[in-house]
Each structure stands twice: as structure tokens, then as C-alpha cells.
Design a protein around this motif. Sequence first.
Motif, PDB file in Angstrom:
ATOM      1  N   ALA A 294       0.908  -1.134  -0.068  1.00  0.00           N
ATOM      2  CA  ALA A 294       0.123   0.018   0.054  1.00  0.00           C
ATOM      3  C   ALA A 294       0.898   1.296   0.009  1.00  0.00           C
ATOM      4  O   ALA A 294       0.751   2.215  -0.585  1.00  0.00           O
ATOM      5  N   GLU A 295       1.930   1.432   0.742  1.00  0.00           N
ATOM      6  CA  GLU A 295       2.799   2.429   0.979  1.00  0.00           C
ATOM      7  C   GLU A 295       3.532   2.637  -0.579  1.00  0.00           C
ATOM      8  O   GLU A 295       3.431   3.835  -0.779  1.00  0.00           O
ATOM      9  N   ALA A 296       3.881   1.677  -1.155  1.00  0.00           N
ATOM     10  CA  ALA A 296       4.527   1.837  -2.510  1.00  0.00           C
ATOM     11  C   ALA A 296       3.626   2.473  -3.597  1.00  0.00           C
ATOM     12  O   ALA A 296       3.903   3.239  -4.346  1.00  0.00           O
ATOM     13  N   ALA A 297       2.350   2.137  -3.559  1.00  0.00           N
ATOM     14  CA  ALA A 297       1.585   2.230  -4.462  1.00  0.00           C
ATOM     15  C   ALA A 297       1.035   4.085  -4.340  1.00  0.00           C
ATOM     16  O   ALA A 297       0.959   4.703  -5.199  1.00  0.00           O
ATOM     17  N   VAL A 298       0.799   3.865  -2.854  1.00  0.00           N
ATOM     18  CA  VAL A 298       0.346   5.448  -2.531  1.00  0.00           C
ATOM     19  C   VAL A 298       1.531   6.555  -2.905  1.00  0.00           C
ATOM     20  O   VAL A 298       1.177   7.522  -3.425  1.00  0.00           O
ATOM     21  N   ARG A 299       2.561   5.937  -2.554  1.00  0.00           N
ATOM     22  CA  ARG A 299       3.749   7.093  -2.689  1.00  0.00           C
ATOM     23  C   ARG A 299       4.168   7.386  -4.257  1.00  0.00           C
ATOM     24  O   ARG A 299       4.349   8.341  -4.347  1.00  0.00           O
ATOM     25  N   ALA A 300       3.588   6.411  -5.082  1.00  0.00           N
ATOM     26  CA  ALA A 300       3.631   6.761  -6.358  1.00  0.00           C
ATOM     27  C   ALA A 300       2.786   7.756  -7.117  1.00  0.00           C
ATOM     28  O   ALA A 300       3.128   8.365  -8.219  1.00  0.00           O
ATOM     29  N   ALA A 301       1.744   7.956  -6.190  1.00  0.00           N
ATOM     30  CA  ALA A 301       0.826   9.086  -6.542  1.00  0.00           C
ATOM     31  C   ALA A 301       1.160  10.112  -5.817  1.00  0.00           C
ATOM     32  O   ALA A 301       0.443  11.164  -6.078  1.00  0.00           O
ATOM     33  N   LEU A 302       2.092  10.497  -5.142  1.00  0.00           N
ATOM     34  CA  LEU A 302       2.293  11.770  -4.263  1.00  0.00           C
ATOM     35  C   LEU A 302       3.151  12.486  -5.162  1.00  0.00           C
ATOM     36  O   LEU A 302       3.735  12.282  -6.265  1.00  0.00           O
ATOM     37  N   PRO A 303       3.008  14.013  -5.132  1.00  0.00           N
ATOM     38  CA  PRO A 303       2.264  14.519  -4.092  1.00  0.00           C
ATOM     39  C   PRO A 303       1.053  14.992  -4.488  1.00  0.00           C
ATOM     40  O   PRO A 303       0.322  14.730  -5.513  1.00  0.00           O
ATOM     41  N   ILE A 304       0.045  14.871  -3.427  1.00  0.00           N
ATOM     42  CA  ILE A 304      -1.338  15.214  -3.648  1.00  0.00           C
ATOM     43  C   ILE A 304      -1.422  16.679  -3.154  1.00  0.00           C
ATOM     44  O   ILE A 304      -1.194  16.896  -1.762  1.00  0.00           O
ATOM     45  N   GLU A 305      -2.314  17.483  -3.779  1.00  0.00           N
ATOM     46  CA  GLU A 305      -2.583  18.757  -3.139  1.00  0.00           C
ATOM     47  C   GLU A 305      -4.203  18.831  -3.115  1.00  0.00           C
ATOM     48  O   GLU A 305      -4.972  18.424  -3.976  1.00  0.00           O
ATOM     49  N   GLN A 306      -4.495  19.558  -2.012  1.00  0.00           N
ATOM     50  CA  GLN A 306      -6.044  19.787  -1.556  1.00  0.00           C
ATOM     51  C   GLN A 306      -6.099  21.091  -1.025  1.00  0.00           C
ATOM     52  O   GLN A 306      -5.602  21.267  -0.025  1.00  0.00           O
ATOM     53  N   LEU A 307      -7.246  21.689  -1.760  1.00  0.00           N
ATOM     54  CA  LEU A 307      -7.745  23.020  -1.026  1.00  0.00           C
ATOM     55  C   LEU A 307      -8.873  22.722  -0.123  1.00  0.00           C
ATOM     56  O   LEU A 307      -9.799  22.156  -0.734  1.00  0.00           O
ATOM     57  N   ILE A 308      -8.706  22.748   1.285  1.00  0.00           N
ATOM     58  CA  ILE A 308      -9.858  22.485   2.232  1.00  0.00           C
ATOM     59  C   ILE A 308     -10.604  23.960   2.161  1.00  0.00           C
ATOM     60  O   ILE A 308     -10.021  24.927   2.735  1.00  0.00           O
ATOM     61  N   THR A 309     -11.747  23.680   1.691  1.00  0.00           N
ATOM     62  CA  THR A 309     -12.699  25.165   1.855  1.00  0.00           C
ATOM     63  C   THR A 309     -13.923  24.881   2.972  1.00  0.00           C
ATOM     64  O   THR A 309     -14.482  26.072   3.043  1.00  0.00           O
ATOM     65  N   ASP A 310     -13.862  23.678   3.323  1.00  0.00           N
ATOM     66  CA  ASP A 310     -15.020  23.631   4.304  1.00  0.00           C
ATOM     67  C   ASP A 310     -14.720  22.327   5.395  1.00  0.00           C
ATOM     68  O   ASP A 310     -14.039  21.520   5.212  1.00  0.00           O
ATOM     69  N   ILE A 311     -15.450  22.521   6.478  1.00  0.00           N
ATOM     70  CA  ILE A 311     -15.111  21.554   7.483  1.00  0.00           C
ATOM     71  C   ILE A 311     -16.661  20.832   7.297  1.00  0.00           C
ATOM     72  O   ILE A 311     -17.784  21.534   7.587  1.00  0.00           O
ATOM     73  N   GLN A 312     -16.735  19.389   7.545  1.00  0.00           N
ATOM     74  CA  GLN A 312     -18.086  18.720   7.204  1.00  0.00           C
ATOM     75  C   GLN A 312     -18.294  18.134   8.698  1.00  0.00           C
ATOM     76  O   GLN A 312     -17.326  17.611   9.246  1.00  0.00           O
ATOM     77  N   LEU A 313     -19.552  18.189   9.038  1.00  0.00           N
ATOM     78  CA  LEU A 313     -20.155  17.333  10.015  1.00  0.00           C
ATOM     79  C   LEU A 313     -20.553  16.330   9.894  1.00  0.00           C
ATOM     80  O   LEU A 313     -21.688  15.987   8.693  1.00  0.00           O
ATOM     81  N   TRP A 314     -20.459  15.054  10.324  1.00  0.00           N
ATOM     82  CA  TRP A 314     -20.758  13.572   9.599  1.00  0.00           C
ATOM     83  C   TRP A 314     -21.219  13.054  10.957  1.00  0.00           C
ATOM     84  O   TRP A 314     -20.921  13.357  12.015  1.00  0.00           O
ATOM     85  N   GLU A 315     -22.192  12.007  10.542  1.00  0.00           N
ATOM     86  CA  GLU A 315     -22.860  11.333  11.810  1.00  0.00           C
ATOM     87  C   GLU A 315     -23.197   9.652  11.350  1.00  0.00           C
ATOM     88  O   GLU A 315     -23.414   9.590  10.281  1.00  0.00           O
ATOM     89  N   GLY A 316     -22.926   8.847  12.341  1.00  0.00           N
ATOM     90  CA  GLY A 316     -23.450   7.492  12.143  1.00  0.00           C
ATOM     91  C   GLY A 316     -23.327   6.595  13.373  1.00  0.00           C
ATOM     92  O   GLY A 316     -23.019   7.083  14.433  1.00  0.00           O
TER      93      GLY A 316
END
Length: 181
Positions: A138-160
Motif C-alpha cells: 500500500a505504501e509503495a502504491a500510494v507514494r507513487a501517486a504523491l504529491p497530492i494537493e487539496q484546497l480545504i474550503t469547508d469542514i464537514q459534520l458527519w454522523e453515523g
Amino acid sequence: MSSTLPPEAALLAAVPAAEPAVAAYRSRHDRAARVGVPAHLTVAYPFKPTAMLTEEDLAALRRIFSAQAPIRLIFAATGRFDDTSLFLEPTDGVPVLDLIDAVTDAFPAYPIYGGTHPQVHPHVTVGQGVGPEVMEAAEAAVRAALPIEQLITDIQLWEGPALSTGLGPWRRVRSFRLGIR
């Protein structure tokens, strides 16, 4: 929802840009993913159940989140908490820590992770409870996809249902925009 346990709630910063890299592993090795929770950074979990949130609570959350500008995160590395947990690590987690601290200050009865970790480390979980061979693949596969960039514009409230039950689904209840006054 489970009839024996009250629902849980969480405040999350969703990281959809990470999904292509982590979804296959999260779906098998992260109980939150199995109940419908997207790739995310945790701001508060467990949080005050949504049925108990008052208008004053919601106003406090709006104040906290409106005071924070959107957050641009870059995930350029993986990390491990132990030999069985893999995560994506942001290059600068300070803005997320600031939000965690603000929510904890406003809701001291709901410290992140129930207060079990004296030092919080912002991260996107890839998998938990996996053996070393699965973790390394998993680590090898995920590292191959890096870097990943994300703009966080909101915080979400979840429940379950309580995550410990493995029941779902979890659902997004509402979102709070960052930097909106």
C-alpha cells in the motif's frame, strides 16, 4: 442507526484529491471508509452528537471555521503510527492543528480521539490493522501517486453508528465554510 448505541459525530476536512491514491486500500483497511466516510483529516472525533447540538453550538462552529481561511495542503509523504497503520502526512499540518485546538477549546467535553493521544498528528488514514506485507504494498502504491494537493474550503459534520460497531452508513449532516464571515 444502531438502536443500542447513540450515533457518533465527527468534524472532518474531506480530502477528495487523495481518493484515487487511497480508496482501494481504505475500502479494505479503514473502518471509516467502509461506512461511507471519505478520505479526510479529523478535526474532532468523537464529537458532540448532532441531536445534542444547540443553535449556540452551531454558531460557535461557524465562528471558528469562518475565522480560518481555506487551507491548501500538500501530501508529499506517507507515515506510520506503528507497524499496522499507514497514513498520508501533510507537509504543513499547523492550520489543521489550529482548527483542532479551536474546536477543543470551544467543546472541552469532546477532545479529539477522546483525549487518548497527548499529541495530535494531522493525517489521512490509508489503512489500520494491516500486516507488514500489505502495508508495504500500500505504501509503495500510494507514494507513487504523491504529491497530492487539496484546497480545504469547508469542514464537514458527519454522523453515523459508532465506528466500533462496523455498522453504517455514515452521512454528512452539514458543512461549515472556511473564511466566510
